[in-house]
Enzyme design. Structure first.
Site, PDB file in Angstrom:
ATOM      1  N   CYS A 206       0.798  -1.240  -0.029  1.00 14.28           N
ATOM      2  CA  CYS A 206       0.032  -0.049   0.027  1.00 14.28           C
ATOM      3  C   CYS A 206       0.926   1.211  -0.135  1.00 14.28           C
ATOM      4  CB  CYS A 206      -0.882   0.064   1.173  1.00 14.28           C
ATOM      5  SG  CYS A 206      -0.167   0.096   2.735  1.00 14.28           S
TER       6      CYS A 206
ATOM      7  N   ASN B 218       2.280   1.677   4.186  1.00 15.09           N
ATOM      8  CA  ASN B 218       2.683   0.182   5.146  1.00 15.09           C
ATOM      9  C   ASN B 218       2.256   0.565   6.494  1.00 15.09           C
ATOM     10  OD1 ASN B 218       5.365  -1.846   5.633  1.00 15.09           O
ATOM     11  ND2 ASN B 218       3.328  -2.510   5.155  1.00 15.09           N
TER      12      ASN B 218
ATOM     13  N   CYS C 218      -1.564   0.779   7.309  1.00 15.67           N
ATOM     14  CA  CYS C 218      -2.791   0.458   7.520  1.00 15.67           C
ATOM     15  C   CYS C 218      -3.271  -0.848   6.661  1.00 15.67           C
ATOM     16  CB  CYS C 218      -3.832   1.805   7.081  1.00 15.67           C
ATOM     17  SG  CYS C 218      -3.650   3.056   7.972  1.00 15.67           S
ATOM     18  N   ARG C 219      -3.472  -0.550   5.256  1.00 15.36           N
ATOM     19  CA  ARG C 219      -4.230  -1.655   4.485  1.00 15.36           C
ATOM     20  C   ARG C 219      -3.036  -2.657   4.279  1.00 15.36           C
ATOM     21  NH1 ARG C 219      -5.246   2.132  -0.455  1.00 15.36           N
ATOM     22  NH2 ARG C 219      -2.985   3.067   0.583  1.00 15.36           N
ATOM     23  N   SER C 220      -1.837  -2.651   3.829  1.00 14.92           N
ATOM     24  CA  SER C 220      -1.034  -3.696   3.556  1.00 14.92           C
ATOM     25  C   SER C 220      -0.676  -4.688   4.981  1.00 14.92           C
ATOM     26  CB  SER C 220       0.145  -3.385   2.719  1.00 14.92           C
ATOM     27  OG  SER C 220       1.055  -2.504   3.390  1.00 14.92           O
TER      28      SER C 220
ATOM     29  N   ASP D  57      -8.308   3.880   0.937  1.00 19.15           N
ATOM     30  CA  ASP D  57      -7.490   4.342   2.113  1.00 19.15           C
ATOM     31  C   ASP D  57      -8.027   4.839   3.167  1.00 19.15           C
ATOM     32  OD1 ASP D  57      -5.196   5.554   3.305  1.00 19.15           O
ATOM     33  OD2 ASP D  57      -4.612   6.582   1.784  1.00 19.15           O
TER      34      ASP D  57
HETATM   35  P1  4NP Z   1      -1.874   2.926   4.018  1.00 16.29           P
HETATM   36  O1  4NP Z   1      -2.358   4.283   4.640  1.00 16.29           O
HETATM   37  O2  4NP Z   1      -1.475   3.177   2.642  1.00 16.29           O
HETATM   38  O3  4NP Z   1      -2.952   1.960   3.953  1.00 16.29           O
HETATM   39  O4  4NP Z   1      -0.716   2.540   5.090  1.00 16.29           O
HETATM   40  C1  4NP Z   1      -1.951   5.398   4.618  1.00 16.29           C
HETATM   41  C2  4NP Z   1      -0.880   5.534   5.639  1.00 16.29           C
HETATM   42  C3  4NP Z   1      -0.126   6.746   5.745  1.00 16.29           C
HETATM   43  C4  4NP Z   1      -0.613   7.657   4.712  1.00 16.29           C
HETATM   44  C5  4NP Z   1      -1.270   7.830   3.893  1.00 16.29           C
HETATM   45  C6  4NP Z   1      -1.934   6.422   3.728  1.00 16.29           C
HETATM   46  N1  4NP Z   1       0.296   9.120   4.943  1.00 16.29           N
HETATM   47  O5  4NP Z   1      -0.059  10.168   3.992  1.00 16.29           O
HETATM   48  O6  4NP Z   1       1.013   9.220   5.543  1.00 16.29           O
END
Ligand code: 4NP
Length: 181
Positions: free
Chosen positions: A28, A31, A33-35, A146
């Site tokens: 993702c 790294n 939340c989703r992955s 997201d």
């Molecule tokens: P992820 O979510 O891609 O599912 O881990 C996010 C985590 C952090 C950010 C964006 C999405 N960020 O902009 O810091």
């Protein structure tokens, strides 16, 4: 159940004998939340199927803002509420070598797909990379939304998507590699 298939990318005989684990990577943006959730949930499905030693599972982010951090507390809480701990994971950034090492790479959205393919400019290993939600029986726009800037409902939704899609991916891989517990 979707009709889409996964081709075996490791010699089936090696996977069958357990000589060589099937390497699966979830990607993702952050790294956190989703992955990491996909890594934890997929591993849970693999363990429950008695296939723990047949798989090597990891996750990574295309961005580097959160490298070294544990998953977001909201994602950890959502996982914990569903009986799963992802607390021990630490974020890392995806790199070009991941496209050579991992057999099957699943990205959470199209932007992640683009960024991962960008790590493989010759396209030599692009066949290993797929959108995770291609395997979702109810794929909507084929992207895992997201949840980072949203509310708790977003994390619950991500859990549901990741849980049902991971089960399908494991079933497709089990078929492709003729794996039995
Ligand atoms: P992820 O979510 O891609 O599912 O881990 C996010 C985590 C952090 C950010 C964006 C999405 N960020 O902009 O810091």
């Amino acid at each position: 159940m979707s009709t889409i298939t996964i081709k075996p990318l490791v010699p089936v005989e090696d996977a069958l004998r357990g000589d060589r684990p099937i390497r699966v990577l979830f990607v993702c943006l952050g790294n956190i939340c989703r992955s990491p959730l996909a890594e934890g949930v997929f591993r849970h499905h693999v363990d429950r199927a008695g296939l723990t030693d047949r798989f090597e599972i990891d996750s990574a982010g295309t961005g580097r803002w959160h490298v070294g951090e544990p998953p977001d507390p909201r994602m950890r809480g959502t996982a914990r509420d569903r009986g799963l701990s992802i607390d021990d994971q630490r974020a890392r950034q995806a790199q070009g070598t991941d496209l050579r090492y991992y057999d099957h790479i699943f990205t959470m959205d199209r932007s992640n797909l683009h960024d991962v393919l960008f790590l493989d400019p010759q396209g030599a290993n692009s066949y290993r990379v797929r959108l995770f939600r291609e395997f979702d029986p109810d794929p909507e726009d084929y992207q895992v939304p997201d949840p980072y800037s949203g509310q708790q409902e977003g994390f619950d939704l991500v859990f549901n998507i990741v849980d049902r899609t991971s089960a399908v991916i494991l079933s497709k891989l089990t078929d492709a590699y003729q794996l039995r517990a």
